[in-house]
Design a protein around this motif. Structure first.
Motif, short mmCIF file in Angstrom:
data_model
loop_
_atom_site.label_atom_id
_atom_site.label_comp_id
_atom_site.label_asym_id
_atom_site.label_seq_id
_atom_site.Cartn_x
_atom_site.Cartn_y
_atom_site.Cartn_z
N ASP A 122 0.79 -1.23 0.00
CA ASP A 122 0.00 0.00 0.00
C ASP A 122 0.83 1.29 0.00
N TYR A 125 2.92 3.03 -2.95
CA TYR A 125 2.29 3.36 -4.24
C TYR A 125 1.30 4.50 -4.09
N LYS A 128 1.27 9.33 -1.93
CA LYS A 128 0.91 10.07 -0.71
C LYS A 128 2.13 10.17 0.20
N LYS A 173 -8.23 -5.37 3.26
CA LYS A 173 -8.93 -4.21 2.69
C LYS A 173 -9.01 -4.32 1.17
N LYS A 209 -4.52 -1.35 -6.42
CA LYS A 209 -4.24 0.05 -6.04
C LYS A 209 -4.02 0.91 -7.27
N ARG A 223 -10.82 7.18 -5.45
CA ARG A 223 -9.67 6.62 -4.71
C ARG A 223 -9.99 6.50 -3.22
N LEU A 226 -10.14 3.39 -1.09
CA LEU A 226 -8.98 2.74 -0.44
C LEU A 226 -8.97 3.03 1.05
N ASN A 227 -9.89 3.87 1.49
CA ASN A 227 -9.97 4.22 2.91
C ASN A 227 -10.96 3.35 3.68
N1 GLY Z 1 -3.59 4.30 1.42
C1 GLY Z 1 -4.68 4.87 0.73
C2 GLY Z 1 -4.28 5.62 -0.48
O1 GLY Z 1 -3.15 5.58 -0.90
O2 GLY Z 1 -5.11 6.29 -1.04
#
Ligand code: GLY
Length: 352
Positions: A122, A125, A128, A173, A209, A223, A226-227
């Motif tokens: 996670d 990539y 963030k 997840k 992802k 996106r 992903l939360n």
């Molecule tokens: N870990 C969630 C994201 O990269 O959006």
């Protein structure tokens, strides 16, 4: 989003030949200073020891004070705008190192070598980067895609079971976001199996992802799926760090996320009909591998207060990523009362 290369001397050479940095430095999790240092052999051929800075991994490292301190050390090492920073470690160190690379002299090249399962599936990539402030996790951050990622699942040998399990919660997840087949595979795999057995799951998570990040790189819309588990998870993680006391180990990111998944899916079950059977499977998985997080109703308000600061919220509402079923995420607003009921549910089924 850049895909991973193998962590080999040849891949590092090829990358540097293309990038042509004037200098390469490395920010390395201090666990590799004395132990497992042989794992970094390809990197050591490229970055001389005086250019390696060591820093502890973990959320407590993600402070502006340390950004300043390490930036001054990079400056002492004569790192310029044309230099390259390798960051070697878990998700927190990648968050920190990515942020540092984004702001140091207004931005230098950065390459990640993730060494934890969480970082491999996670954190490495999607660009963030983040720093915490007060009790608020990831309050400060910038999007900055790394220039390269080098992956070697054999780093997982260096991790404790607890660290592997924390990363595995992120795999759960991704399974929830994908389909019944992947979900079944993930929940029937022993997370503590040999790292090579986890490689296929890691690759699939990266693939998932990539799909979400490419559709919405700035995390303004799709996106945010992903939360799943993270509204509650981040609050619990922040709360457990803020209330840490001697002899008490705060929740790891994935541990908090798995609790968040149970709490948020309970709400999804009540409001959207998420299948009870799938929720029960996750509860059984949690009971098999994870310790219960013990908390009391008198702590709910403090945890909900942290959730009120979640970046997905608008106005006074608290947003969570719920699911109608596996593969169908949907952002919904939830009330404080619904959250309290869901916390009660977690404590009943997990035994807090
Ligand atoms: N870990 C969630 C994201 O990269 O959006």
């Amino acid at each position: 989003m850049v895909g991973p290369h193998d962590f080999s001397l040849q891949a590092l050479h090829e990358f540097q030949t293309k990038l042509k940095p004037d200098k390469a430095v490395a920010l390395i999790d201090s666990c590799f200073r004395d132990n497992y240092s042989e794992r970094l052999a390809p990197l050591r051929e490229i970055v001389p020891e005086p250019m390696c800075l060591y820093l502890n991994g973990g959320e407590d490292t993600k402070t502006l004070g340390l950004v300043r301190e390490v930036a001054l050390r990079l400056n002492d090492c004569k790192v310029t705008r044309r230099s390259l920073l390798y960051v070697v470690g878990g998700g927190s160190l990648l968050d920190f190192g990515g942020f540092l690379a984004a702001v140091y002299k207004r931005g230098i090249a950065v390459a990640y070598i993730p060494t934890t399962l969480m970082a491999m599936v996670d954190a490495a990539y999607g660009g963030k980067t983040a720093i915490n402030a007060g009790e608020v996790k990831n309050l400060l951050g910038i999007f900055k895609e790394p220039d390269a990622i080098f992956l070697d699942e054999s780093f997982l040998d260096s991790l404790s079971d607890r660290e592997i399990l924390s990363g595995y919660a992120e795999i759960v997840k991704y399974a929830l976001l994908e389909d019944e087949t992947f979900f079944g595979k993930v929940l029937s795999t022993d997370p503590l199996t040999h790292p090579a057995q986890l490689r296929a799951l890691i690759d699939q998570c990266i693939h998932i992802k990539k799909r979400f990040v490419e559709a919405d790189p700035l995390d303004l819309d799709t996106r945010q799926a992903l939360n799943v588990g993270h509204t509650v998870g981040h609050a619990l993680e922040g709360y457990s760090h803020a209330s840490a006391r001697p002899g008490f180990s705060p929740l790891r990111h994935g541990e908090a996320v798995l609790i968040g998944i149970i709490v948020e899916l309970y709400i999804a079950h009540k409001l959207l009909g998420f299948p009870a059977e799938r929720l029960q499977q996750i509860i059984a998985f949690s009971r098999e591998y994870f310790s219960p997080f013990l908390f009391e109703c008198k702590q709910y308000d403090a945890i909900i207060k942290l959730m009120a600061q979640d970046k997905k919220n608008s106005g006074d509402d608290i947003a969570v990523l719920a699911l109608r079923r596996i593969g169908e995420p949907i952002k919904i607003n939830v009330s404080r009362a619904q959250l309290r009921n869901a916390f009660d549910f977690y404590r009943e089924v997990i035994g807090g």
